[in-house]
Design a protein around this motif. Structure first.
Motif, PDB file in Angstrom:
ATOM      1  N   LEU A  38      99.213   1.715   7.158  1.00 29.83           N
ATOM      2  CA  LEU A  38      98.721   2.959   7.745  1.00 29.83           C
ATOM      3  C   LEU A  38      97.204   2.970   7.643  1.00 29.83           C
ATOM      4  O   LEU A  38      96.648   3.041   6.546  1.00 29.83           O
ATOM      5  CB  LEU A  38      99.313   4.169   7.015  1.00 29.83           C
ATOM      6  N   ASP A  39      96.546   2.864   8.775  1.00 26.63           N
ATOM      7  CA  ASP A  39      95.089   2.879   8.786  1.00 26.63           C
ATOM      8  C   ASP A  39      94.572   4.217   8.259  1.00 26.63           C
ATOM      9  O   ASP A  39      95.258   5.242   8.348  1.00 26.63           O
ATOM     10  CB  ASP A  39      94.557   2.635  10.191  1.00 26.63           C
ATOM     11  N   ARG A  40      93.346   4.191   7.745  1.00 29.06           N
ATOM     12  CA  ARG A  40      92.832   5.356   7.019  1.00 29.06           C
ATOM     13  C   ARG A  40      91.340   5.535   7.266  1.00 29.06           C
ATOM     14  O   ARG A  40      90.602   4.559   7.395  1.00 29.06           O
ATOM     15  CB  ARG A  40      93.083   5.125   5.526  1.00 29.06           C
ATOM     16  N   ILE A  41      90.933   6.790   7.327  1.00 28.06           N
ATOM     17  CA  ILE A  41      89.512   7.118   7.296  1.00 28.06           C
ATOM     18  C   ILE A  41      89.318   8.298   6.354  1.00 28.06           C
ATOM     19  O   ILE A  41      90.086   9.254   6.378  1.00 28.06           O
ATOM     20  CB  ILE A  41      88.953   7.446   8.698  1.00 28.06           C
ATOM     21  N   ASP A  42      88.324   8.211   5.483  1.00 29.37           N
ATOM     22  CA  ASP A  42      87.974   9.281   4.569  1.00 29.37           C
ATOM     23  C   ASP A  42      86.756  10.003   5.143  1.00 29.37           C
ATOM     24  O   ASP A  42      85.635   9.484   5.083  1.00 29.37           O
ATOM     25  CB  ASP A  42      87.652   8.722   3.180  1.00 29.37           C
ATOM     26  N   LEU A  43      86.963  11.188   5.670  1.00 26.29           N
ATOM     27  CA  LEU A  43      85.895  11.872   6.386  1.00 26.29           C
ATOM     28  C   LEU A  43      84.762  12.352   5.486  1.00 26.29           C
ATOM     29  O   LEU A  43      83.681  12.690   5.972  1.00 26.29           O
ATOM     30  CB  LEU A  43      86.455  13.054   7.175  1.00 26.29           C
ATOM     31  N   LEU A  44      84.980  12.372   4.179  1.00 24.91           N
ATOM     32  CA  LEU A  44      83.884  12.728   3.281  1.00 24.91           C
ATOM     33  C   LEU A  44      82.930  11.559   3.057  1.00 24.91           C
ATOM     34  O   LEU A  44      81.851  11.739   2.499  1.00 24.91           O
ATOM     35  CB  LEU A  44      84.436  13.213   1.944  1.00 24.91           C
ATOM     36  N   HIS A  45      83.354  10.386   3.496  1.00 25.51           N
ATOM     37  CA  HIS A  45      82.522   9.198   3.300  1.00 25.51           C
ATOM     38  C   HIS A  45      82.142   8.515   4.604  1.00 25.51           C
ATOM     39  O   HIS A  45      81.259   7.653   4.617  1.00 25.51           O
ATOM     40  CB  HIS A  45      83.255   8.199   2.398  1.00 25.51           C
ATOM     41  N   ALA A  46      82.799   8.873   5.684  1.00 29.33           N
ATOM     42  CA  ALA A  46      82.515   8.225   6.967  1.00 29.33           C
ATOM     43  C   ALA A  46      82.914   9.161   8.097  1.00 29.33           C
ATOM     44  O   ALA A  46      83.935   9.852   8.014  1.00 29.33           O
ATOM     45  CB  ALA A  46      83.279   6.911   7.082  1.00 29.33           C
ATOM     46  N   SER A  47      82.135   9.193   9.143  1.00 27.51           N
ATOM     47  CA  SER A  47      82.465  10.012  10.302  1.00 27.51           C
ATOM     48  C   SER A  47      83.455   9.271  11.193  1.00 27.51           C
ATOM     49  O   SER A  47      83.688   8.059  11.023  1.00 27.51           O
ATOM     50  CB  SER A  47      81.204  10.339  11.103  1.00 27.51           C
ATOM     51  N   LEU A  48      84.015   9.983  12.148  1.00 27.43           N
ATOM     52  CA  LEU A  48      84.941   9.357  13.085  1.00 27.43           C
ATOM     53  C   LEU A  48      84.305   8.185  13.823  1.00 27.43           C
ATOM     54  O   LEU A  48      84.986   7.235  14.209  1.00 27.43           O
ATOM     55  CB  LEU A  48      85.433  10.390  14.105  1.00 27.43           C
ATOM     56  N   GLU A  49      82.999   8.249  14.003  1.00 27.13           N
ATOM     57  CA  GLU A  49      82.317   7.216  14.790  1.00 27.13           C
ATOM     58  C   GLU A  49      82.321   5.861  14.110  1.00 27.13           C
ATOM     59  O   GLU A  49      81.971   4.855  14.730  1.00 27.13           O
ATOM     60  CB  GLU A  49      80.884   7.650  15.084  1.00 27.13           C
ATOM     61  N   THR A  50      82.714   5.812  12.829  1.00 26.71           N
ATOM     62  CA  THR A  50      82.737   4.528  12.129  1.00 26.71           C
ATOM     63  C   THR A  50      84.006   3.728  12.424  1.00 26.71           C
ATOM     64  O   THR A  50      84.128   2.587  11.979  1.00 26.71           O
ATOM     65  CB  THR A  50      82.607   4.731  10.608  1.00 26.71           C
ATOM     66  N   VAL A  51      84.956   4.333  13.127  1.00 28.66           N
ATOM     67  CA  VAL A  51      86.176   3.628  13.526  1.00 28.66           C
ATOM     68  C   VAL A  51      86.415   3.869  15.013  1.00 28.66           C
ATOM     69  O   VAL A  51      85.864   4.793  15.603  1.00 28.66           O
ATOM     70  CB  VAL A  51      87.417   4.100  12.723  1.00 28.66           C
ATOM     71  N   GLU A  52      87.256   3.042  15.614  1.00 26.56           N
ATOM     72  CA  GLU A  52      87.606   3.227  17.028  1.00 26.56           C
ATOM     73  C   GLU A  52      88.718   4.270  17.127  1.00 26.56           C
ATOM     74  O   GLU A  52      89.836   3.986  17.562  1.00 26.56           O
ATOM     75  CB  GLU A  52      88.043   1.888  17.628  1.00 26.56           C
ATOM     76  N   TRP A  53      88.386   5.490  16.760  1.00 30.90           N
ATOM     77  CA  TRP A  53      89.397   6.518  16.575  1.00 30.90           C
ATOM     78  C   TRP A  53      90.091   6.913  17.865  1.00 30.90           C
ATOM     79  O   TRP A  53      91.252   7.338  17.852  1.00 30.90           O
ATOM     80  CB  TRP A  53      88.776   7.744  15.903  1.00 30.90           C
ATOM     81  N   GLN A  54      89.440   6.751  18.978  1.00 31.53           N
ATOM     82  CA  GLN A  54      90.049   7.154  20.244  1.00 31.53           C
ATOM     83  C   GLN A  54      91.124   6.178  20.723  1.00 31.53           C
ATOM     84  O   GLN A  54      91.809   6.453  21.709  1.00 31.53           O
ATOM     85  CB  GLN A  54      88.963   7.331  21.297  1.00 31.53           C
TER      86      GLN A  54
ATOM     87  N   HIS B 204      84.044  19.582  11.825  1.00 30.53           N
ATOM     88  CA  HIS B 204      83.668  19.187  13.189  1.00 30.53           C
ATOM     89  C   HIS B 204      84.505  17.996  13.651  1.00 30.53           C
ATOM     90  O   HIS B 204      85.023  17.993  14.785  1.00 30.53           O
ATOM     91  CB  HIS B 204      82.182  18.844  13.235  1.00 30.53           C
ATOM     92  N   ASP B 205      84.655  16.998  12.784  1.00 32.17           N
ATOM     93  CA  ASP B 205      85.452  15.824  13.156  1.00 32.17           C
ATOM     94  C   ASP B 205      86.923  16.180  13.329  1.00 32.17           C
ATOM     95  O   ASP B 205      87.606  15.660  14.233  1.00 32.17           O
ATOM     96  CB  ASP B 205      85.294  14.720  12.109  1.00 32.17           C
ATOM     97  N   LEU B 206      87.444  17.062  12.480  1.00 35.96           N
ATOM     98  CA  LEU B 206      88.838  17.488  12.632  1.00 35.96           C
ATOM     99  C   LEU B 206      89.051  18.215  13.958  1.00 35.96           C
ATOM    100  O   LEU B 206      90.088  18.031  14.622  1.00 35.96           O
ATOM    101  CB  LEU B 206      89.253  18.386  11.464  1.00 35.96           C
ATOM    102  N   GLU B 207      88.088  19.012  14.361  1.00 39.03           N
ATOM    103  CA  GLU B 207      88.195  19.691  15.648  1.00 39.03           C
ATOM    104  C   GLU B 207      88.187  18.693  16.805  1.00 39.03           C
ATOM    105  O   GLU B 207      88.874  18.909  17.812  1.00 39.03           O
ATOM    106  CB  GLU B 207      87.045  20.691  15.796  1.00 39.03           C
ATOM    107  N   ARG B 208      87.477  17.603  16.661  1.00 37.60           N
ATOM    108  CA  ARG B 208      87.465  16.576  17.709  1.00 37.60           C
ATOM    109  C   ARG B 208      88.836  15.918  17.833  1.00 37.60           C
ATOM    110  O   ARG B 208      89.297  15.623  18.944  1.00 37.60           O
ATOM    111  CB  ARG B 208      86.394  15.526  17.404  1.00 37.60           C
ATOM    112  N   ILE B 209      89.505  15.703  16.718  1.00 30.52           N
ATOM    113  CA  ILE B 209      90.858  15.137  16.750  1.00 30.52           C
ATOM    114  C   ILE B 209      91.816  16.127  17.406  1.00 30.52           C
ATOM    115  O   ILE B 209      92.650  15.748  18.249  1.00 30.52           O
ATOM    116  CB  ILE B 209      91.326  14.787  15.325  1.00 30.52           C
ATOM    117  N   ALA B 210      91.705  17.405  17.034  1.00 32.72           N
ATOM    118  CA  ALA B 210      92.566  18.426  17.628  1.00 32.72           C
ATOM    119  C   ALA B 210      92.343  18.511  19.133  1.00 32.72           C
ATOM    120  O   ALA B 210      93.301  18.650  19.912  1.00 32.72           O
ATOM    121  CB  ALA B 210      92.310  19.778  16.970  1.00 32.72           C
ATOM    122  N   ALA B 211      91.083  18.430  19.559  1.00 31.45           N
ATOM    123  CA  ALA B 211      90.782  18.495  20.990  1.00 31.45           C
ATOM    124  C   ALA B 211      91.402  17.325  21.737  1.00 31.45           C
ATOM    125  O   ALA B 211      91.862  17.478  22.880  1.00 31.45           O
ATOM    126  CB  ALA B 211      89.266  18.507  21.189  1.00 31.45           C
TER     127      ALA B 211
END
Length: 238
Positions: free
Chosen positions: A32-48, A76-83
Protein backbone atom coordinates in the motif's frame (compact mmCIF):
# COMPACT_ATOMS: atom_id res chain seq x y z
CA UNK A 1 2.49 1.15 -8.46
CA UNK A 2 -0.41 0.35 -6.17
CA UNK A 3 -3.78 1.67 -7.34
CA UNK A 4 -4.52 2.96 -3.81
CA UNK A 5 -2.61 5.61 -1.86
CA UNK A 6 -2.74 5.76 1.93
CA UNK A 7 -2.70 9.40 3.01
CA UNK A 8 -1.26 9.91 6.49
CA UNK A 9 -1.99 13.00 8.57
CA UNK A 10 -0.66 11.84 11.94
CA UNK A 11 2.40 13.57 13.44
CA UNK A 12 3.20 10.58 15.66
CA UNK A 13 5.33 8.13 13.68
CA UNK A 14 4.38 5.02 15.65
CA UNK A 15 0.66 5.74 15.22
CA UNK A 16 1.17 6.55 11.54
CA UNK A 17 3.06 3.33 10.84
CA UNK A 18 0.45 1.26 12.66
CA UNK A 19 -2.41 2.95 10.81
CA UNK A 20 -0.68 2.22 7.50
CA UNK A 21 -0.48 -1.47 8.43
CA UNK A 22 -4.15 -1.43 9.49
CA UNK A 23 -5.32 -0.02 6.16
CA UNK A 24 -3.15 -2.45 4.21
CA UNK A 25 -4.64 -5.39 6.11
CA UNK A 26 -8.18 -4.09 5.80
CA UNK A 27 -7.89 -3.44 2.09
CA UNK A 28 -6.47 -6.93 1.61
CA UNK A 29 -3.48 -5.75 -0.43
CA UNK A 30 0.13 -6.94 -0.25
CA UNK A 31 1.50 -3.42 -0.61
CA UNK A 32 0.00 0.00 0.00
CA UNK A 33 1.69 3.16 -1.19
CA UNK A 34 1.89 5.96 1.35
CA UNK A 35 2.38 9.69 1.68
CA UNK A 36 2.78 11.53 4.98
CA UNK A 37 1.36 14.99 4.38
CA UNK A 38 3.12 16.46 7.41
CA UNK A 39 6.43 15.71 5.73
CA UNK A 40 5.66 15.96 2.02
CA UNK A 41 3.07 17.64 -0.16
CA UNK A 42 1.03 15.83 -2.78
CA UNK A 43 3.37 17.21 -5.42
CA UNK A 44 6.14 14.89 -4.22
CA UNK A 45 4.29 11.87 -5.65
CA UNK A 46 2.36 11.20 -8.87
CA UNK A 47 -0.84 11.38 -6.88
CA UNK A 48 -3.14 11.94 -9.83
CA UNK A 49 -2.29 8.47 -11.16
CA UNK A 50 -3.95 6.70 -8.23
CA UNK A 51 -7.45 5.29 -8.62
CA UNK A 52 -8.15 5.32 -4.89
CA UNK A 53 -7.24 7.20 -1.72
CA UNK A 54 -7.73 6.21 1.92
CA UNK A 55 -7.21 9.03 4.39
CA UNK A 56 -6.39 8.22 8.00
CA UNK A 57 -7.22 10.06 11.18
CA UNK A 58 -5.33 12.77 13.05
CA UNK A 59 -5.16 14.60 16.37
CA UNK A 60 -5.87 17.75 14.34
CA UNK A 61 -9.35 19.24 14.35
CA UNK A 62 -10.97 21.35 11.66
CA UNK A 63 -12.36 23.57 14.43
CA UNK A 64 -8.87 24.34 15.79
CA UNK A 65 -8.47 28.11 16.09
CA UNK A 66 -4.66 28.18 16.21
CA UNK A 67 -3.77 26.13 13.14
CA UNK A 68 -0.13 25.85 12.17
CA UNK A 69 1.04 26.33 8.60
CA UNK A 70 1.58 22.56 8.48
CA UNK A 71 -2.05 21.89 9.34
CA UNK A 72 -3.30 24.44 6.81
CA UNK A 73 -1.14 22.82 4.11
CA UNK A 74 -2.46 19.36 5.07
CA UNK A 75 -6.07 20.50 4.80
CA UNK A 76 -5.39 22.10 1.43
CA UNK A 77 -3.96 18.85 0.07
CA UNK A 78 -6.86 16.83 1.50
CA UNK A 79 -9.29 19.15 -0.25
CA UNK A 80 -7.46 18.53 -3.53
CA UNK A 81 -7.95 14.78 -3.10
CA UNK A 82 -11.64 15.29 -2.31
CA UNK A 83 -12.03 17.49 -5.39
CA UNK A 84 -10.53 14.74 -7.53
CA UNK A 85 -13.14 12.29 -6.22
CA UNK A 86 -15.88 14.84 -6.84
CA UNK A 87 -14.69 15.02 -10.45
CA UNK A 88 -15.08 11.19 -10.71
CA UNK A 89 -11.34 10.90 -11.41
CA UNK A 90 -10.73 8.69 -8.34
CA UNK A 91 -12.50 7.11 -5.37
CA UNK A 92 -11.65 8.44 -1.91
CA UNK A 93 -12.47 7.39 1.64
CA UNK A 94 -11.85 10.04 4.32
CA UNK A 95 -11.98 8.93 7.97
CA UNK A 96 -12.44 10.81 11.26
CA UNK A 97 -10.58 14.15 10.92
CA UNK A 98 -11.10 13.90 7.17
CA UNK A 99 -14.89 14.06 7.43
CA UNK A 100 -14.47 17.48 8.99
CA UNK A 101 -12.22 18.65 6.18
CA UNK A 102 -14.66 17.45 3.51
CA UNK A 103 -17.70 18.84 5.35
CA UNK A 104 -16.18 22.29 5.60
CA UNK A 105 -15.01 22.16 1.97
CA UNK A 106 -18.59 21.47 0.87
CA UNK A 107 -19.98 24.36 2.89
CA UNK A 108 -21.22 22.34 5.85
CA UNK A 109 -20.78 23.03 9.55
CA UNK A 110 -18.40 21.21 11.90
CA UNK A 111 -19.12 21.44 15.62
CA UNK A 112 -17.92 20.10 18.96
CA UNK A 113 -21.32 19.17 20.35
CA UNK A 114 -21.27 15.41 19.57
CA UNK A 115 -17.90 14.01 20.67
CA UNK A 116 -17.46 10.27 21.24
CA UNK A 117 -14.97 8.80 23.66
CA UNK A 118 -12.65 6.04 22.46
CA UNK A 119 -14.45 2.73 22.10
CA UNK A 120 -16.69 0.57 19.96
CA UNK A 121 -20.05 1.83 18.77
CA UNK A 122 -22.82 0.63 16.49
CA UNK A 123 -23.79 2.75 13.52
CA UNK A 124 -27.10 2.24 11.75
CA UNK A 125 -27.34 2.40 7.98
CA UNK A 126 -29.91 4.63 6.36
CA UNK A 127 -31.92 3.49 3.35
CA UNK A 128 -29.29 5.15 1.15
CA UNK A 129 -26.57 3.33 3.08
CA UNK A 130 -28.30 -0.01 2.59
CA UNK A 131 -28.38 0.64 -1.17
CA UNK A 132 -24.76 1.80 -1.35
CA UNK A 133 -22.10 -0.42 -2.94
CA UNK A 134 -19.61 0.12 -0.10
CA UNK A 135 -21.95 0.12 2.90
CA UNK A 136 -24.92 -1.91 1.70
CA UNK A 137 -23.66 -5.45 2.38
CA UNK A 138 -23.22 -4.50 6.05
CA UNK A 139 -26.86 -3.43 6.51
CA UNK A 140 -28.66 -2.84 8.75
CA UNK A 141 -25.84 -1.90 11.14
CA UNK A 142 -22.09 -1.93 11.60
CA UNK A 143 -19.92 -2.13 14.73
CA UNK A 144 -16.84 0.10 14.53
CA UNK A 145 -14.36 2.06 16.62
CA UNK A 146 -14.64 5.79 17.10
CA UNK A 147 -12.91 8.57 19.05
CA UNK A 148 -13.36 12.21 18.12
CA UNK A 149 -13.87 15.71 19.50
CA UNK A 150 -15.76 17.26 16.57
CA UNK A 151 -18.29 16.12 13.99
CA UNK A 152 -20.37 17.29 11.06
CA UNK A 153 -23.44 19.10 12.33
CA UNK A 154 -25.46 17.73 9.41
CA UNK A 155 -24.78 16.22 6.02
CA UNK A 156 -23.17 19.00 3.95
CA UNK A 157 -24.73 20.26 0.71
CA UNK A 158 -24.76 17.55 -1.95
CA UNK A 159 -24.04 14.69 0.47
CA UNK A 160 -26.18 11.62 1.15
CA UNK A 161 -26.26 10.30 4.73
CA UNK A 162 -25.22 6.64 4.88
CA UNK A 163 -24.84 5.89 8.60
CA UNK A 164 -25.88 7.46 11.89
CA UNK A 165 -26.42 6.75 15.59
CA UNK A 166 -27.72 8.55 18.66
CA UNK A 167 -24.30 9.73 19.83
CA UNK A 168 -23.25 11.28 16.52
CA UNK A 169 -25.79 12.19 13.86
CA UNK A 170 -23.42 12.02 10.89
CA UNK A 171 -21.35 8.84 11.00
CA UNK A 172 -20.88 8.48 7.24
CA UNK A 173 -21.93 10.06 3.98
CA UNK A 174 -21.25 9.91 0.25
CA UNK A 175 -20.97 12.75 -2.22
CA UNK A 176 -21.57 11.83 -5.84
CA UNK A 177 -20.46 8.28 -6.59
CA UNK A 178 -16.84 8.34 -5.44
CA UNK A 179 -16.33 10.49 -2.37
CA UNK A 180 -16.93 8.82 1.01
CA UNK A 181 -16.41 10.20 4.50
CA UNK A 182 -16.76 8.40 7.83
CA UNK A 183 -16.56 9.72 11.36
CA UNK A 184 -15.48 6.28 12.57
CA UNK A 185 -12.31 4.26 11.94
CA UNK A 186 -13.05 1.26 9.69
CA UNK A 187 -9.41 0.13 9.59
CA UNK A 188 -8.75 -0.50 13.29
CA UNK A 189 -8.86 -3.94 14.88
CA UNK A 190 -9.24 -4.16 18.68
CA UNK A 191 -5.49 -4.48 19.12
CA UNK A 192 -4.84 -1.66 16.65
CA UNK A 193 -7.15 0.62 18.57
CA UNK A 194 -5.69 -0.34 21.94
CA UNK A 195 -2.20 0.41 20.63
CA UNK A 196 -3.41 3.79 19.33
CA UNK A 197 -4.88 4.58 22.75
CA UNK A 198 -1.41 4.25 24.26
CA UNK A 199 -0.09 6.94 21.90
CA UNK A 200 -2.97 9.33 22.59
CA UNK A 201 -3.40 8.56 26.27
CA UNK A 202 -3.16 12.21 27.33
CA UNK A 203 -4.95 13.70 24.31
CA UNK A 204 -8.50 13.86 25.66
CA UNK A 205 -10.08 10.94 23.80
CA UNK A 206 -10.85 9.06 27.03
CA UNK A 207 -10.37 9.43 30.77
CA UNK A 208 -6.69 8.59 31.37
CA UNK A 209 -7.49 7.47 34.92
CA UNK A 210 -9.72 4.77 33.38
CA UNK A 211 -7.11 3.67 30.85
CA UNK A 212 -7.03 -0.02 31.78
CA UNK A 213 -10.81 -0.30 31.93
CA UNK A 214 -11.13 1.39 28.53
CA UNK A 215 -8.42 -0.82 27.05
CA UNK A 216 -10.12 -3.98 28.28
CA UNK A 217 -13.40 -2.91 26.71
CA UNK A 218 -11.67 -2.14 23.41
CA UNK A 219 -9.85 -5.47 23.31
CA UNK A 220 -13.08 -7.35 24.06
CA UNK A 221 -15.04 -5.58 21.32
CA UNK A 222 -16.16 -7.18 18.07
CA UNK A 223 -15.98 -4.75 15.16
CA UNK A 224 -16.74 -5.09 11.44
CA UNK A 225 -14.96 -2.16 9.85
CA UNK A 226 -12.63 -4.46 7.94
CA UNK A 227 -15.50 -5.92 5.94
CA UNK A 228 -16.40 -2.45 4.72
CA UNK A 229 -12.79 -1.57 3.93
CA UNK A 230 -12.28 -4.81 2.02
CA UNK A 231 -14.96 -3.69 -0.45
CA UNK A 232 -13.25 -0.40 -1.21
CA UNK A 233 -10.91 -1.78 -3.92
CA UNK A 234 -13.95 -3.17 -5.73
CA UNK A 235 -15.11 0.41 -6.37
CA UNK A 236 -12.00 1.40 -8.26
CA UNK A 237 -12.12 1.77 -12.01
CA UNK A 238 -15.80 0.86 -12.30
Amino acid sequence: MSSVLYVCVRPERSAADAEHRSFRRGLGVATLDRIDLLHASLETVEWQRYEGFVVGGSPFNVTDTDKSEYQRAVEHDLERIAARALDDAATALFTCYGIGVVTRMLGGDVHTGQPELAGATTVHLTAAGAADALFGPSAPQLSVFTAHKEAALDTPPGAVLLATNDACTVQAYRVGDRLYATQFHPEASPQDFADRMAVYRASGYFDPTAYQQTERAVLAATVQGDELLARFPLLLGD
